[in-house]
Design an enzyme around this catalytic site. Structure first.
Site, PDB file in Angstrom:
ATOM      1  N   ASN A  49      21.539  -1.234 -12.873  1.00  0.00           N
ATOM      2  CA  ASN A  49      20.458  -1.278 -12.581  1.00  0.00           C
ATOM      3  C   ASN A  49      20.076  -0.690 -14.227  1.00  0.00           C
ATOM      4  O   ASN A  49      20.575  -0.831 -15.667  1.00  0.00           O
ATOM      5  CB  ASN A  49      19.433  -1.700 -12.280  1.00  0.00           C
ATOM      6  N   ASP A  50      18.834   0.544 -14.592  1.00  0.00           N
ATOM      7  CA  ASP A  50      19.181   1.028 -15.851  1.00  0.00           C
ATOM      8  C   ASP A  50      19.366   1.438 -16.631  1.00  0.00           C
ATOM      9  O   ASP A  50      21.199   2.314 -16.271  1.00  0.00           O
ATOM     10  CB  ASP A  50      17.784   2.407 -15.160  1.00  0.00           C
ATOM     11  N   ASP A 180      13.143  10.763 -13.922  1.00  0.00           N
ATOM     12  CA  ASP A 180      13.937   9.914 -15.109  1.00  0.00           C
ATOM     13  C   ASP A 180      13.573  11.430 -16.557  1.00  0.00           C
ATOM     14  O   ASP A 180      12.861  10.736 -17.094  1.00  0.00           O
ATOM     15  CB  ASP A 180      13.167   8.295 -15.222  1.00  0.00           C
ATOM     16  N   GLU A 234       8.255   4.401 -15.350  1.00  0.00           N
ATOM     17  CA  GLU A 234       9.325   4.974 -14.802  1.00  0.00           C
ATOM     18  C   GLU A 234      10.064   4.658 -16.036  1.00  0.00           C
ATOM     19  O   GLU A 234       9.188   4.725 -17.200  1.00  0.00           O
ATOM     20  CB  GLU A 234      10.433   3.467 -14.071  1.00  0.00           C
TER      21      GLU A 234
HETATM   22  C1  FRU Z   1      13.770   2.262 -12.346  1.00  0.00           C
HETATM   23  C2  FRU Z   1      14.502   2.843 -11.262  1.00  0.00           C
HETATM   24  C3  FRU Z   1      14.252   4.602 -11.876  1.00  0.00           C
HETATM   25  C4  FRU Z   1      15.295   5.253 -11.140  1.00  0.00           C
HETATM   26  C5  FRU Z   1      16.018   4.022 -11.049  1.00  0.00           C
HETATM   27  C6  FRU Z   1      16.815   3.900  -9.557  1.00  0.00           C
HETATM   28  O1  FRU Z   1      14.545   1.500 -12.086  1.00  0.00           O
HETATM   29  O2  FRU Z   1      13.371   2.535 -10.159  1.00  0.00           O
HETATM   30  O3  FRU Z   1      13.080   4.771 -12.063  1.00  0.00           O
HETATM   31  O4  FRU Z   1      15.701   6.636 -11.273  1.00  0.00           O
HETATM   32  O5  FRU Z   1      15.462   2.782 -11.293  1.00  0.00           O
HETATM   33  O6  FRU Z   1      17.804   3.308  -9.774  1.00  0.00           O
END
Ligand code: FRU
Length: 518
Positions: A49-50, A180, A234
């Site tokens: 993900n991110d 974050d 987030e």
């Molecule tokens: C956003 C999120 C962030 C967190 C991460 C966990 O997609 O939920 O807030 O740090 O992904 O994987």
């Protein structure tokens, strides 16, 4: 010394990293490449993900990302890592973080990097624990943590040292979410902001300050989202931009949880966007615009930006597969990042995000179609089969009468395709997946303003990868990014003037080279 800065290991980090590498390798060995990107960043195997820890360090671009190395769904978070000298050729680096400290027992969550005035790099990230020790039913317990390179001379940043907690969570003031971190320097002071769900569940960004990057103190709430449905922001971002007249504005970016869909807006499960306004040290952020989406596609979330050495603000987003079915989960991998985008503030007072100019270096063979007019209901085959292609298109809307100018991409012999269209009735650029054979369907529609709708040069740049399409409208005034998972067989691209004519000033097709991560 900050007494918080004491790492409490529950397992050996090197052993946890080696195990995670094996997990990714196991999934990579069974990977199906039918939708695996040729020119977007993804993990070899596993879920991502991110984007995290973006920076330019030691003459290399570094992109880290949230990684679950043991499956193709979200799970205990690690940080994967790739790097590049030129933004065109990327290489895999060792996994940077696996959970190994008490404070991050259930996940090394998202965070960012800064390179200070001495050229030293530091990473700030969130340590995540389930409050009940097992799952999310009892809430979350999150803190902000610091890491530094083991060997600052290693331009590849192959080993990072965890330094422990720098911001603890005042849990009575917070409803679970506290994560974050994004760090920057203004006038010699360090600032950190991160997303918080307040005790009464409002989405906030808190501001901390520091002089040494280790001791941080609470300054104020930088921003509270005005919509009471929004309970968490987030992956917040905060940076200055210079307007064409030389004045400075601040951009606040966040991925809002809880906002309701409203017409064309906020159609995704959660939605990432920005506001433009002003900020000075000792103040909260003062917005001057409404919330605007960074990207109108089906799959865009949790972007992060950073400042390149030449001052450009560069952003990557995560192409988030929000809605089931997610067919690539069966292929050994899941999730990719968007292209790198340069953020600028235009004459129109709005932000524009265009592909980073270095990416033109991906272009291989090129075909320039002559300018032409498609007659009523006429079609033009642009490619018989395209897997990694960029199109540059310019329409003259003053001369076109089509009610919709459709660009079918990933058009396969079973009749499925994804439609990227200028819809004259809606006055929008539409990305429609209703004719897809696989995955989530639905359409998204980005607005055009009055001048754009009457323009003799509506410009589109369309990037077609194996499993995705990215559309940049009028030099990034709007963008749409979506997964598009074609059926088997050749993948054609076709232009169609529906119920009217389409005047094309320019149409160029580029085959794009691989970035080397396949
Ligand atoms: C956003 C999120 C962030 C967190 C991460 C966990 O997609 O939920 O807030 O740090 O992904 O994987």
């Amino acid at each position: 010394m900050n007494e918080l800065l004491t790492p409490h290991e529950f397992t050996n980090h090197d052993a946890a990293l080696a195990k995670a590498e094996q997990g990714v390798a196991n999934l990579a060995s069974v990977r199906n490449n039918r939708w695996y990107p040729r020119f977007h960043i993804a993990s070899n195997g596993g879920w991502i993900n991110d984007p995290n820890g973006l920076c330019y360090y030691g003459g290399r671009w570094h992109v880290f990302y949230q990684l679950h190395p043991y499956g193709t769904q979200w799970g205990p978070m690690h940080w994967g890592h790739v790097s590049s000298e030129d933004m065109l050729h990327w290489q895999r680096e060792p996994i940077a973080f696996a959970p190994s400290l008490e404070e991050e027992r259930n996940g090394v969550f998202s965070g960012s990097a800064i390179v200070d005035e001495h050229g030293d790099v530091r990473f700030f990230y969130t340590g995540h624990r389930w409050a009940n020790g097992t799952d999310n039913t009892g809430g979350e317990w999150q803190v902000q943590m610091l890491a530094t390179p083991e060997n600052p001379n290693d331009a590849h940043l192959q080993r990072l040292t965890k330094r422990g907690v720098v911001v603890d969570c005042p849990r009575e003031q917070v409803h679970w979410h506290f994560r974050d971190p994004k760090v920057w320097n203004t006038d010699g002071t360090w600032y950190m902001t991160f997303g918080v769900s307040s005790a009464d569940q409002r989405g906030q960004m808190w501001l901390y300050t520091s002089t040494d990057l280790e001791h941080w103190s609470f300054d104020r709430v930088l921003f509270e989202h005005p919509d009471p449905n929004v309970f968490m922001l987030e992956c917040p971002d905060f940076f200055p931009v210079t307007a064409p007249d030389g004045s400075q504005k601040w951009v606040i970016g966040f991925s809002a949880m809880g906002a309701k869909a409203d017409g064309f807006m906020n159609r995704n499960t959660n939605n990432a966007g920005y506001m433009i306004g002003t900020w000075n040290p000792g103040e909260s952020f003062q917005p001057e615009t409404e919330f605007r989406l960074w990207d109108w596609g089906h799959n865009f979330y949790a972007p992060q930006s950073f400042t390149a050495p030449d001052g450009r603000q560069i952003m990557y987003g995560w192409m988030s597969p929000f809605v089931q079915p997610i067919p690539m989960e069966n292929d050994g991998w899941c999730g990719q990042l968007t292209l790198a985008r340069e953020i600028t503030l235009g004459e129109d007072g709005d932000l524009h995000t265009t592909p980073m100019r270095e990416l033109e270096g991906l272009r291989g063979s090129t075909k320039d179609f002559d300018n032409s007019t498609l007659g009523v209901n006429e079609e033009l085959l642009i490619a018989d089969t395209a897997t990694a292609t960029e199109l540059e298109i310019e329409f003259d809307l003053t001369q076109s009468t089509a009610e919709r100018i459709s660009l079918h991409v990933h058009e396969t012999q079973d009749g499925s395709f994804t439609n990227v269209a200028f819809d004259a009735q809606m006055g929008r650029i539409v990305l429609d997946r209703v004719a897809n054979a696989r995955g989530d369907k639905g359409y998204r529609a980005a607005p055009l303003d009055a001048a754009e709708l009457q323009s003799s040069h509506l410009r589109l740049r369309v990037f077609v990868d194996r499993g995705s399409v990215e559309v940049y409208v009028n030099d990034g005034h709007q963008v749409l990014s979506s997964y598009s998972l074609p059926s088997s067989g050749p993948r054609a691209i076709r232009l169609i003037a529906e119920s009217g004519t389409a005047t094309i000033n320019r149409l160029v097709r580029h085959e794009l080279k691989s970035i080397g991560l396949e």
